[in-house]
Motif scaffolding. Structure first.
Motif, PDB file in Angstrom:
ATOM      1  N   UNK A   1       0.854  -1.184   0.000  1.00 50.07           N
ATOM      2  CA  UNK A   1       0.000   0.000   0.000  1.00 50.07           C
ATOM      3  C   UNK A   1       0.893   1.238   0.000  1.00 50.07           C
ATOM      4  N   UNK A   2       0.338   2.340  -0.468  1.00 45.79           N
ATOM      5  CA  UNK A   2       1.078   3.599  -0.536  1.00 45.79           C
ATOM      6  C   UNK A   2       0.235   4.701   0.102  1.00 45.79           C
ATOM      7  N   UNK A   3       0.770   5.402   1.089  1.00 42.99           N
ATOM      8  CA  UNK A   3       0.029   6.527   1.668  1.00 42.99           C
ATOM      9  C   UNK A   3      -0.300   7.567   0.597  1.00 42.99           C
ATOM     10  N   UNK A   4      -1.438   8.205   0.734  1.00 44.90           N
ATOM     11  CA  UNK A   4      -1.911   9.125  -0.296  1.00 44.90           C
ATOM     12  C   UNK A   4      -0.936  10.282  -0.530  1.00 44.90           C
ATOM     13  N   UNK A   5      -0.249  10.713   0.522  1.00 46.39           N
ATOM     14  CA  UNK A   5       0.669  11.859   0.393  1.00 46.39           C
ATOM     15  C   UNK A   5       2.131  11.427   0.244  1.00 46.39           C
ATOM     16  N   UNK A   6       2.358  10.189  -0.181  1.00 45.54           N
ATOM     17  CA  UNK A   6       3.735   9.703  -0.340  1.00 45.54           C
ATOM     18  C   UNK A   6       4.516  10.602  -1.297  1.00 45.54           C
ATOM     19  N   UNK A   7       5.759  10.895  -0.939  1.00 44.24           N
ATOM     20  CA  UNK A   7       6.596  11.785  -1.741  1.00 44.24           C
ATOM     21  C   UNK A   7       7.148  11.102  -2.987  1.00 44.24           C
ATOM     22  N   UNK A   8       7.293   9.782  -2.928  1.00 54.15           N
ATOM     23  CA  UNK A   8       7.915   9.043  -4.032  1.00 54.15           C
ATOM     24  C   UNK A   8       7.015   7.891  -4.481  1.00 54.15           C
ATOM     25  N   UNK A   9       5.743   8.213  -4.682  1.00 48.64           N
ATOM     26  CA  UNK A   9       4.751   7.191  -5.014  1.00 48.64           C
ATOM     27  C   UNK A   9       5.064   6.495  -6.339  1.00 48.64           C
ATOM     28  N   UNK A  10       5.525   7.237  -7.331  1.00 48.50           N
ATOM     29  CA  UNK A  10       5.793   6.639  -8.646  1.00 48.50           C
ATOM     30  C   UNK A  10       6.875   5.571  -8.552  1.00 48.50           C
ATOM     31  N   UNK A  11       7.927   5.847  -7.777  1.00 49.92           N
ATOM     32  CA  UNK A  11       9.000   4.872  -7.621  1.00 49.92           C
ATOM     33  C   UNK A  11       8.505   3.639  -6.873  1.00 49.92           C
ATOM     34  N   UNK A  12       7.680   3.857  -5.864  1.00 43.42           N
ATOM     35  CA  UNK A  12       7.137   2.731  -5.101  1.00 43.42           C
ATOM     36  C   UNK A  12       6.247   1.865  -5.987  1.00 43.42           C
ATOM     37  N   UNK A  13       5.455   2.490  -6.845  1.00 41.82           N
ATOM     38  CA  UNK A  13       4.591   1.733  -7.754  1.00 41.82           C
ATOM     39  C   UNK A  13       5.428   0.898  -8.723  1.00 41.82           C
ATOM     40  N   UNK A  14       6.528   1.481  -9.160  1.00 41.06           N
ATOM     41  CA  UNK A  14       7.412   0.754 -10.073  1.00 41.06           C
ATOM     42  C   UNK A  14       7.970  -0.494  -9.402  1.00 41.06           C
ATOM     43  N   UNK A  15       8.287  -0.379  -8.114  1.00 43.37           N
ATOM     44  CA  UNK A  15       8.805  -1.557  -7.401  1.00 43.37           C
ATOM     45  C   UNK A  15       7.729  -2.623  -7.247  1.00 43.37           C
ATOM     46  N   UNK A  16       6.493  -2.229  -7.003  1.00 40.01           N
ATOM     47  CA  UNK A  16       5.414  -3.214  -6.878  1.00 40.01           C
ATOM     48  C   UNK A  16       5.370  -4.091  -8.128  1.00 40.01           C
ATOM     49  N   UNK A  17       5.355  -3.455  -9.290  1.00 40.87           N
ATOM     50  CA  UNK A  17       5.330  -4.220 -10.544  1.00 40.87           C
ATOM     51  C   UNK A  17       6.575  -5.083 -10.671  1.00 40.87           C
ATOM     52  N   UNK A  18       7.706  -4.583 -10.233  1.00 37.77           N
ATOM     53  CA  UNK A  18       8.971  -5.311 -10.293  1.00 37.77           C
ATOM     54  C   UNK A  18       8.913  -6.573  -9.429  1.00 37.77           C
ATOM     55  N   UNK A  19       8.371  -6.450  -8.219  1.00 34.93           N
ATOM     56  CA  UNK A  19       8.316  -7.604  -7.319  1.00 34.93           C
ATOM     57  C   UNK A  19       7.351  -8.675  -7.814  1.00 34.93           C
ATOM     58  N   UNK A  20       6.356  -8.275  -8.582  1.00 33.41           N
ATOM     59  CA  UNK A  20       5.367  -9.245  -9.064  1.00 33.41           C
ATOM     60  C   UNK A  20       5.875 -10.105 -10.207  1.00 33.41           C
ATOM     61  N   UNK A  21       7.117  -9.881 -10.643  1.00 36.84           N
ATOM     62  CA  UNK A  21       7.720 -10.806 -11.598  1.00 36.84           C
ATOM     63  C   UNK A  21       7.705 -12.224 -11.020  1.00 36.84           C
ATOM     64  N   UNK A  22       7.486 -13.166 -11.865  1.00 35.99           N
ATOM     65  CA  UNK A  22       7.427 -14.556 -11.421  1.00 35.99           C
ATOM     66  C   UNK A  22       8.713 -14.966 -10.716  1.00 35.99           C
ATOM     67  N   UNK A  23       9.867 -14.480 -11.213  1.00 39.02           N
ATOM     68  CA  UNK A  23      11.136 -14.909 -10.643  1.00 39.02           C
ATOM     69  C   UNK A  23      11.302 -14.419  -9.199  1.00 39.02           C
ATOM     70  N   UNK A  24      10.671 -13.314  -8.856  1.00 40.22           N
ATOM     71  CA  UNK A  24      10.745 -12.813  -7.480  1.00 40.22           C
ATOM     72  C   UNK A  24       9.591 -13.334  -6.627  1.00 40.22           C
ATOM     73  N   UNK A  25       8.385 -13.239  -7.158  1.00 37.53           N
ATOM     74  CA  UNK A  25       7.205 -13.615  -6.376  1.00 37.53           C
ATOM     75  C   UNK A  25       7.187 -15.102  -6.045  1.00 37.53           C
ATOM     76  N   UNK A  26       7.835 -15.912  -6.863  1.00 35.96           N
ATOM     77  CA  UNK A  26       7.883 -17.357  -6.598  1.00 35.96           C
ATOM     78  C   UNK A  26       8.487 -17.671  -5.237  1.00 35.96           C
TER      79      UNK A  26
END
Length: 432
Positions: free
Chosen positions: A325-350
């Motif tokens: 989850x990301x707080x609504x006033x997060x200063x670096x929300x775009x970077x955090x969102x990018x990491x979420x997608x990155x972690x959902x790679x099969x090689x990591x999420x496995x």
């Protein structure tokens, strides 16, 4: 108080059991406030550094930094994170990213409009896989969630899924003889219990003091009968308790109690006494979350083969999520969102399956062998929150003690229903 979930202490215990077997991972140190480097962000995690989920996340964080150059300032905060996030948001010192169970994210931030709508994350590409996040995280996991004030149910992106079921040892000859195939109706389950009783084995192990796990039978029976527990609880007149389907579900539970199908002495023991008895083969079935497999991993005998099934009347499996989850006033929300997608790679999420021995929302990541049946159950087109997401103090004020009296054989099905109805009317009167 948020809606009901599996007890947090149980999740901690299961994770710790796995961690002890795997060894501790390195501990990251984090700071409050926004990260400074371009593309970097701060992250508070509900896991301790010595837990297997932290090991999986840390490996992905290291890869993210190596791939993008962005740094992740991570704090392995542990289970107190839900108590800290609200004050941190109020003080404008919250992290850019945090993780917890869906109910904690909703209760501490989303319900108050303090969680960022993560719908845009669903359109991000999963690196190296050329598919959007929406194709690897099924929509059904969002559709079951309550909406925040803006109407969004995308305030958490899951990486781990938990569900509740009746677990058993498929290699137990007594169970195999009594149940050549899983029963398809309640009468079939009672027939299995009768056969086990004749063979000298208790049908169901139960932690007698725990209203949550024991009431899961009632919850699943109501679900099978088309009764929504949240709607039942919200009826200020209590009239929904008069629905014949509610009494019928209670009478089915009563058949287990009066039939002598609960392990002897269950009403005078505390967790983990009956879990231990179940792992020792003294009872066939144990209703619990799928974390139970990790809890008993060092107790079960050689040759044990974990299997599970939903109560045969159930229409829809329940589910609980752990995710970002990301707080609504997060200063670096775009970077955090990018990491979420990155972690959902099969090689990591496995790693959530292979290292943490749990389930992921991705159907293309095989579950640990002992959770194969659970993963199959979650292939259902829809899932639901346990107790249909009942929130507030209704459970302790109306259901819990009444259900325990009923489960312990101190009252009948019709009196249980009548008492719950009366207590519900009183409850709503006192709620103003």
């Amino acid at each position: 108080m948020g809606r009901t979930t599996m007890p947090a202490a149980r999740i901690i215990g299961a994770a710790t059991a796995v961690a002890l077997a795997l060894g501790a991972s390195a501990c990251g140190s984090g700071s409050e406030g926004g990260a400074k480097a371009a593309g970097s962000f701060t992250y508070w995690s509900m896991w301790r550094a010595d837990e297997p989920q932290a090991k999986v996340l840390k490996a992905a964080i290291d890869d993210f930094t190596a791939t993008t150059g962005a740094k992740v300032d991570v704090t392995w905060a542990g289970r107190d994170i839900a108590k800290k996030i609200g004050p941190a948001i109020a003080a404008n010192r919250a992290p850019d990213l945090w993780d917890e169970s869906d109910d904690k994210v909703y209760g501490t931030t989303a319900a108050a409009g303090q969680a960022l709508d993560l719908s845009p994350v669903l359109q991000l590409q999963v690196p190296e896989e050329n598919v959007p996040v929406s194709q690897v995280v099924p929509a059904k996991y969002f559709e079951m969630l309550p909406k925040d004030p803006s109407g969004s149910n995308h305030y958490v992106i899951p990486y781990e899924v938990v569900t509740n079921a009746m677990f058993y040892n498929a290699a137990d000859p007594a169970i195999a003889a009594a149940m050549p195939s899983p029963p398809t109706d309640w009468a079939g389950l009672l027939k299995v219990c009768d056969a086990l009783k004749t063979a000298g084995k208790a049908c169901i192990a139960s932690e007698g003091e725990d209203p949550w796990s024991n009431a899961l039978y009632f919850d699943y029976l109501l679900n099978g009968a088309g009764v929504n527990v949240a709607q039942l609880a919200a009826d200020k007149s209590g009239a929904t308790w008069d629905d014949p389907a509610v009494l019928a579900a209670a009478q089915q539970v009563e058949q287990l109690v009066k039939g002598g199908h609960l392990i002897e002495g269950y009403d005078a023991t505390k967790y983990p006494a009956q879990e231990t008895n179940w792992a020792g083969g003294k009872a066939a079935f144990y209703m619990d979350g799928n974390y139970v497999t990790a809890e008993v991993a060092n107790q079960v005998p050689a040759g044990w083969r974990t299997a599970s099934m939903l109560p045969p009347t159930a229409k829809t499996p329940d589910a609980s999520l752990f995710g970002f989850a990301i707080p609504k006033r997060a200063k670096n929300a775009a970077a955090a969102q990018k990491f979420i997608a990155f972690f959902l790679q099969k090689k990591h999420l496995s790693g959530i399956s292979t290292t943490a021995l749990n389930l992921t929302p991705r159907s293309d990541i095989p579950a640990p062998a002992e959770l194969a049946d659970v993963q199959k159950a979650l292939e259902a087109p829809t899932v639901r929150l346990g107790f249909d997401g009942v929130a507030g103090s209704w459970l302790p004020k109306v259901l819990n003690e009444n259900y325990l009296d009923f489960w312990h054989g101190k009252t009948t099905a019709d009196r249980f229903v009548a008492k719950c109805k009366a207590d519900q009317v009183t409850y709503w009167q006192t709620q103003g």
